[in-house]
Write a protein that holds these residues in place. Structure first.
Motif, PDB file in Angstrom:
ATOM      1  N   SER A   9       0.654  -0.911  -0.139  1.00  0.00           N
ATOM      2  CA  SER A   9      -0.011   0.259  -0.474  1.00  0.00           C
ATOM      3  C   SER A   9       1.130   1.289   0.102  1.00  0.00           C
ATOM      4  O   SER A   9       1.989   1.359   0.986  1.00  0.00           O
ATOM      5  N   PRO A  10       0.252   2.460  -0.358  1.00  0.00           N
ATOM      6  CA  PRO A  10       1.147   3.022  -0.878  1.00  0.00           C
ATOM      7  C   PRO A  10       1.205   4.124   0.255  1.00  0.00           C
ATOM      8  O   PRO A  10       2.004   5.207   0.308  1.00  0.00           O
ATOM      9  N   PHE A  11      -0.402   3.627   1.539  1.00  0.00           N
ATOM     10  CA  PHE A  11      -0.414   5.044   2.032  1.00  0.00           C
ATOM     11  C   PHE A  11       0.235   3.610   3.434  1.00  0.00           C
ATOM     12  O   PHE A  11      -0.089   4.911   4.233  1.00  0.00           O
ATOM     13  N   GLY A  12       1.120   3.670   3.693  1.00  0.00           N
ATOM     14  CA  GLY A  12       1.465   3.008   4.422  1.00  0.00           C
ATOM     15  C   GLY A  12       1.513   1.552   5.321  1.00  0.00           C
ATOM     16  O   GLY A  12       0.478   0.855   4.589  1.00  0.00           O
ATOM     17  N   GLY A  13       2.337   0.751   5.381  1.00  0.00           N
ATOM     18  CA  GLY A  13       2.092  -0.305   6.007  1.00  0.00           C
ATOM     19  C   GLY A  13       3.244  -1.638   5.314  1.00  0.00           C
ATOM     20  O   GLY A  13       3.751  -1.192   4.190  1.00  0.00           O
TER      21      GLY A  13
END
Length: 160
Positions: free
Chosen positions: A34-38
């Protein structure tokens, strides 16, 4: 199963029974991060592309094939051996069939995801012999002289 090389990683894809052109296959945990973190990877979705088969084609959920038959088989009927996805079977052709007529073989088609088989639809194609022996030519000439039926009778009614 198929092996794919994806960004340097070799993954094994299980293609389920009944998969056909355009089927969508999900591979858990092999997608992008995921580009939003994780750190957890998402799922990878593949659209299945199958090369065309030289004999069988899909028609909805059923399979379709075309089987050539001789003029005498069309008129008198016959039993011919034809291929199916599970092996060869005997197809009974009733007397008086026409070119383009379709016969259905139940349960002889493509396997669906539940394991059931669809139908195999057999399109008959009446083919004329390219070369005749002298005896065959003589028999066809006798048939022409004896024929009482006019296949073009309905054309006499056609007007503009």
């Amino acid at each position: 199963q198929k092996r794919l090389n994806l960004n340097g990683e070799t993954i094994t894809i299980r293609i389920p029974p009944g998969a056909k052109q355009g089927s969508r296959i999900r591979v858990k945990g092999k997608g992008q991060v995921s580009p939003f973190g994780g750190q957890q990877r998402g799922d990878l979705y593949l659209n299945l592309e199958l090369p065309p088969h030289p004999f069988f084609q899909f028609e909805g959920d059923d399979l379709l094939c075309e089987v050539p038959i001789a003029p005498d088989e069309a008129v008198l009927g016959a039993t011919v051996e034809i291929p199916t996805p599970t092996g060869k079977v005997q197809l009974k052709i009733p007397p008086g069939v026409e070119s383009g007529q379709i016969l259905r073989l139940r349960g002889q088609g493509w396997r669906d995801p539940k394991g059931q088989r669809s139908h195999l639809r057999v399109r008959l194609k009446v083919v004329s012999p390219k070369a005749l022996t002298p005896q065959e030519r003589e028999l066809y000439e006798k048939l022409r002289q004896q024929r009482q039926w006019d296949p073009r009778r309905s054309l006499q009614e056609v007007r503009l």
